[in-house]
Design a protein around this motif. Structure first.
Motif, short mmCIF file in Angstrom:
data_model
loop_
_atom_site.label_atom_id
_atom_site.label_comp_id
_atom_site.label_asym_id
_atom_site.label_seq_id
_atom_site.Cartn_x
_atom_site.Cartn_y
_atom_site.Cartn_z
N VAL A 220 71.40 51.23 1.19
CA VAL A 220 70.75 52.52 1.00
C VAL A 220 70.07 52.92 2.30
O VAL A 220 69.20 52.21 2.80
N MET A 221 70.48 54.05 2.85
CA MET A 221 69.95 54.51 4.12
C MET A 221 68.68 55.34 3.90
O MET A 221 68.50 55.95 2.84
N PRO A 222 67.81 55.41 4.90
CA PRO A 222 66.63 56.26 4.79
C PRO A 222 67.05 57.72 4.56
O PRO A 222 68.02 58.18 5.14
N GLY A 223 66.33 58.41 3.70
CA GLY A 223 66.67 59.79 3.37
C GLY A 223 67.43 59.89 2.06
O GLY A 223 67.49 60.97 1.46
N ASP A 224 68.02 58.80 1.60
CA ASP A 224 68.72 58.78 0.32
C ASP A 224 67.69 58.86 -0.81
O ASP A 224 66.59 58.34 -0.69
N LYS A 225 68.05 59.49 -1.94
CA LYS A 225 67.10 59.64 -3.05
C LYS A 225 66.71 58.28 -3.64
O LYS A 225 65.65 58.14 -4.24
N ASP A 226 67.55 57.26 -3.46
CA ASP A 226 67.26 55.94 -4.00
C ASP A 226 66.51 55.04 -3.01
O ASP A 226 66.20 53.90 -3.34
N TYR A 227 66.24 55.53 -1.82
CA TYR A 227 65.56 54.71 -0.81
C TYR A 227 64.11 54.48 -1.23
O TYR A 227 63.37 55.41 -1.53
N ASN A 228 63.71 53.23 -1.28
CA ASN A 228 62.33 52.84 -1.56
C ASN A 228 61.82 53.37 -2.90
O ASN A 228 60.67 53.78 -3.01
N ARG A 229 62.65 53.38 -3.93
CA ARG A 229 62.24 53.94 -5.21
C ARG A 229 61.42 52.99 -6.05
O ARG A 229 60.82 53.38 -7.03
N GLY A 230 61.43 51.71 -5.71
CA GLY A 230 60.63 50.75 -6.45
C GLY A 230 61.33 50.27 -7.70
O GLY A 230 62.54 50.42 -7.87
N SER A 231 60.56 49.77 -8.63
CA SER A 231 61.11 49.21 -9.84
C SER A 231 61.52 50.31 -10.82
O SER A 231 60.91 51.38 -10.87
N LEU A 232 62.56 50.05 -11.60
CA LEU A 232 62.97 51.00 -12.62
C LEU A 232 62.33 50.66 -13.98
O LEU A 232 62.56 51.36 -14.96
N ASN A 233 61.52 49.62 -14.02
CA ASN A 233 60.85 49.25 -15.25
C ASN A 233 59.72 50.24 -15.53
O ASN A 233 58.80 50.38 -14.72
N PRO A 234 59.73 50.94 -16.70
CA PRO A 234 58.68 51.93 -16.97
C PRO A 234 57.29 51.32 -17.13
O PRO A 234 56.28 52.00 -16.94
N LYS A 235 57.22 50.05 -17.45
CA LYS A 235 55.92 49.41 -17.64
C LYS A 235 55.19 49.20 -16.30
O LYS A 235 53.98 49.07 -16.27
N THR A 236 55.93 49.14 -15.23
CA THR A 236 55.31 48.87 -13.92
C THR A 236 55.18 50.13 -13.07
O THR A 236 54.79 50.05 -11.92
N ARG A 237 55.50 51.27 -13.63
CA ARG A 237 55.39 52.52 -12.85
C ARG A 237 54.02 53.11 -12.96
O ARG A 237 53.29 53.07 -13.82
N PHE B 16 73.91 39.87 1.11
CA PHE B 16 74.59 39.07 2.12
C PHE B 16 75.40 39.91 3.10
O PHE B 16 76.38 39.47 3.66
N GLY B 17 75.06 41.17 3.26
CA GLY B 17 75.69 42.01 4.25
C GLY B 17 77.04 42.58 3.85
O GLY B 17 77.47 43.58 4.40
N ALA B 18 77.73 41.98 2.92
CA ALA B 18 79.08 42.44 2.59
C ALA B 18 79.20 42.97 1.17
O ALA B 18 80.09 43.75 0.87
N PHE B 19 78.33 42.55 0.29
CA PHE B 19 78.41 42.95 -1.11
C PHE B 19 77.27 43.89 -1.44
O PHE B 19 76.18 43.77 -0.93
N GLY B 20 77.53 44.82 -2.31
CA GLY B 20 76.49 45.74 -2.74
C GLY B 20 76.41 46.97 -1.86
O GLY B 20 77.16 47.13 -0.91
N ARG B 21 75.49 47.81 -2.19
CA ARG B 21 75.34 49.09 -1.51
C ARG B 21 74.17 49.03 -0.55
O ARG B 21 73.11 48.52 -0.88
#
Length: 101
Positions: free
Chosen positions: A84-101, A77-82
Motif C-alpha cells: 500500500v503506497m502513501p496516498g492510498d485510501k487504505d494507507y495507515n488505516r489501523g485496525s478494522l476491529n470496531p472495538k478498538t476504533r 516477505f516482499g513478494a506476497f500480498g499487496r
C-alpha cells in the motif's frame, strides 16, 4: 593493577579493530583492466564515477531491482500480498476491529 586493566582493554579492543578493518572495501581490477571496489557483503562498484552512474542506471531497468519503496506498507516477505503506497485510501488505516476504533 592498572597494567592488568590496560592489558584486558587492549585484548578486548583487538577484535573490534579487526572487524572494522574487514569492512573496508578492496580496490581491484577486472580482467579488462577496469578498476572496481569490492565490498565484504559481495556488492561491487566501479571506481570511476561516470561508469558507476551508468551501471546504476542500467541496473535500475531490471525488475528484480525494483523493490517496494520504504514508505509503503504491507507486502508479506516482499513478494506476497499487496503493498500500500502513501496516498492510498487504505494507507495507515489501523485496525478494522470496531472495538478498538
Amino acid at each position: 593493577m592498572r597494567l592488568a586493566g590496560a592489558l584486558i582493554l587492549a585484548l578486548a579492543a583487538g577484535p573490534c579493530l579487526a572487524a572494522e578493518l574487514d569492512r573496508t572495501p578492496i580496490e581491484a581490477a577486472t580482467a579488462d583492466g577496469e578498476k572496481v571496489r569490492l565490498f565484504p557483503n559481495g556488492r561491487w562498484e566501479f571506481v570511476d564515477a561516470a561508469k558507476a552512474a551508468a551501471a546504476q542506471k542500467a541496473a535500475a531497468e531490471y525488475p528484480e531491482n525494483k523493490t517496494r519503496p520504504v514508505e509503503a506498507q504491507g507486502g508479506l516477505f516482499g513478494a506476497f500480498g499487496r503493498s500500500v503506497m502513501p496516498g492510498d485510501k487504505d494507507y495507515n488505516r489501523g485496525s478494522l476491529n470496531p472495538k478498538t476504533r
